[in-house]
Design a protein around this motif. Structure first.
Motif, PDB file in Angstrom:
ATOM      1  N   GLY A  70      -4.101  -8.640  -2.413  1.00  0.00           N
ATOM      2  CA  GLY A  70      -4.234  -7.545  -1.458  1.00  0.00           C
ATOM      3  C   GLY A  70      -5.336  -6.586  -1.829  1.00  0.00           C
ATOM      4  N   ASN A  82      -0.458 -13.786  -2.884  1.00  0.00           N
ATOM      5  CA  ASN A  82      -1.506 -13.132  -2.090  1.00  0.00           C
ATOM      6  C   ASN A  82      -2.318 -12.168  -2.937  1.00  0.00           C
ATOM      7  N   CYS A 113       5.269  -8.635   8.353  1.00  0.00           N
ATOM      8  CA  CYS A 113       4.097  -9.525   8.353  1.00  0.00           C
ATOM      9  C   CYS A 113       4.192 -10.539   7.220  1.00  0.00           C
ATOM     10  N   ALA A 167       0.823  -7.428  -4.383  1.00  0.00           N
ATOM     11  CA  ALA A 167       0.942  -8.650  -3.569  1.00  0.00           C
ATOM     12  C   ALA A 167       0.799  -9.908  -4.417  1.00  0.00           C
ATOM     13  N   CYS A 168       0.109  -9.772  -5.552  1.00  0.00           N
ATOM     14  CA  CYS A 168      -0.215 -10.928  -6.387  1.00  0.00           C
ATOM     15  C   CYS A 168       0.795 -11.136  -7.518  1.00  0.00           C
ATOM     16  N   PHE A 223       3.048 -10.278   4.130  1.00  0.00           N
ATOM     17  CA  PHE A 223       1.964 -10.328   3.138  1.00  0.00           C
ATOM     18  C   PHE A 223       2.445  -9.853   1.763  1.00  0.00           C
ATOM     19  N   CYS A 224       3.267  -8.834   1.736  1.00  0.00           N
ATOM     20  CA  CYS A 224       3.751  -8.299   0.454  1.00  0.00           C
ATOM     21  C   CYS A 224       4.897  -9.124  -0.106  1.00  0.00           C
ATOM     22  N   THR A 225       5.467 -10.013   0.720  1.00  0.00           N
ATOM     23  CA  THR A 225       6.753 -10.631   0.397  1.00  0.00           C
ATOM     24  C   THR A 225       6.769 -11.467  -0.889  1.00  0.00           C
ATOM     25  N   CYS A 252       4.160  -1.986   0.629  1.00  0.00           N
ATOM     26  CA  CYS A 252       4.421  -2.653   1.895  1.00  0.00           C
ATOM     27  C   CYS A 252       4.069  -1.706   3.030  1.00  0.00           C
ATOM     28  N   CYS A 255       4.609  -2.546   6.312  1.00  0.00           N
ATOM     29  CA  CYS A 255       5.342  -2.815   7.555  1.00  0.00           C
ATOM     30  C   CYS A 255       6.776  -2.318   7.582  1.00  0.00           C
TER      31      CYS A 255
END
Ligand code: FES
Ligand code: FES
Lengths: 222, 161
Positions: free
Chosen positions: B42, B40, B103, B50-51, B105-107, B138, B140
């Motif tokens: 971010g 991802n 969510c 994220a990347c 996204f950071c995973t 993150c 969340c």
């Protein structure tokens, strides 16, 4: 709640349809495993078959009549370096009562995220504009966003008090963390330096603000 | 006219190659040229993590590496980590087990950063985990379950202390 209520009404509707079809009494029927069956026998009809004959559909509205009242308590232990003004959260213990919880894993996750955001609001996060209205905190390099290194692990204590306002007794949980953690942490920061005469610090309690408050209080005392 | 450069990058064990603009970021190479989307983006400014991917085994923020810098090297993304959904990499399995995401996204970035962290330090303390994941943000989870997942993955992987 609306889904819960609609599901119950749908089950009743399915039973009535099945009762006609199976020539059984509604009272003898039960809905289980995707079927409506006559209790204690193998006779029954699947929900899919019922729906294929005639759409199984209900519409319902749930109105709780009043707002439910989730509650809780957050306790924070914060250490402040009086030389630099930097505050660090050592521990945070939270009780959040959302009533009976259907999925504890997700509910805990909501609490964790909320606590982190609550701590961050007390210590780091602020959207800042200059006097011409230009945003000064438009990237993560400028906006104080907490990483794992700035936060402790959290201690969660469970408590379940059902609300009488809905059939599941459920109350809210989503924002519980942000509501409790912010004042707990902010008050702990002020308490940590209150012996120096500090009574108030604006949020977020950044090192500069804490240091400035300590200077102002100790200057005044001289 | 834009001049392009030929790059050959092994992505998740598969050789890939393309003529790319010299300014193309590795994150965009992986997502848009190779077409795999777990990585991802971010912030695009090296802040959020994220990347994060592995470049020759080390974690890098792929929004801050040019595709041409990865020429002749190996990139591993989240897609290349687990042999199959039923056979998750120990780190991915631990994130699932410990609910180290919401969510999500950071995973992928968190997981890749963790793989790199555990390769360097197979038995980190909680403090070391927190400090090593500092570059991965993150919104969340409050990091609580992420840290638990990393510690659980370390436990599961065993290895030398
Ligand atoms: S997208 Fe690369 S660090 Fe945020
Ligand atoms: S799980 Fe949503 S940002 Fe980490």
């Amino acid at each position: 709640m609306a889904v819960y209520k609609a599901a119950g009404e749908l089950a009743e509707l399915a039973k009535q349809r099945a009762a006609d079809l199976l020539e059984a009494s509604v009272d003898d029927l039960e809905v289980a495993d995707g079927r409506v069956g006559v209790r204690g026998t193998d006779t029954g009809v699947s929900l899919a078959d019922l729906a294929a004959r005639e759409q199984l559909k209900v519409e319902t509205v749930f109105d709780s009549g009043a707002a439910s009242f989730p509650f809780g308590a957050h306790v924070a232990v914060v250490e402040v370096d009086v030389e630099s003004g930097k505050a660090v959260v050592d521990r945070i213990v939270t009780v959040d009562d959302a009533g009976p919880v259907l999925n504890p894993l997700l509910a805990e996750g909501q609490r964790h995220g909320g606590i982190a955001q609550g701590i961050a609001q007390a210590l780091f996060e602020e959207v800042v504009y200059d006097e011409d209205g230009n945003p000064l905190t438009a990237t993560f390099a400028d906006y104080g966003f907490p990483s794992a290194a700035e936060l402790p692990s959290f201690t969660l204590v469970d408590m379940e008090t059902p609300t009488p306002l809905n059939p599941l007794g459920a109350k809210g949980i989503g924002e519980a963390g942000t509501i409790g953690a912010t004042p707990a942490v902010q008050s702990a920061v002020v308490d940590a330096v209150s012996h120096l005469g500090v009574r108030h610090i604006d949020m977020p309690a950044t090192p500069l603000r804490v240091w400035t408050a300590i200077q102002a209080a100790t200057e005044g005392a001289k | 006219m834009t001049s392009t450069v030929k790059v050959q990058i092994t992505v998740n064990g598969q050789p890939t190659s393309a003529d790319v603009e010299p300014r193309l970021l590795l994150a965009h190479y992986v997502r848009d040229v190779v077409g795999i989307k777990a990585t991802n983006i971010g912030c695009d400014t090296t802040s959020c993590g994220a990347c994060t991917v592995l470049l020759d085994g080390e974690s890098v923020k792929s929004c801050t590496v040019l595709a041409v810098q990865a020429d002749q090297q190996e990139v591993t993304t989240m897609e290349g980590l687990s042999p199959s959904p039923d056979e998750l990499h120990p780190v991915a399995a631990a994130f699932r087990q410990e609910h180290g995401l919401q969510c999500g996204f950071c995973t992928p970035g968190m997981v890749m950063a963790t793989v790199s962290l555990l390769a360097e330090n197979p038995h980190p303390t909680e403090r070391e985990v927190r400090e090593n994941l500092e570059g991965n943000l993150c919104r969340c989870t409050g990091y609580h379950n992420i840290v638990r997942a990393v510690l659980a993955a370390a436990e599961a992987q065993g290895g030398d202390s």
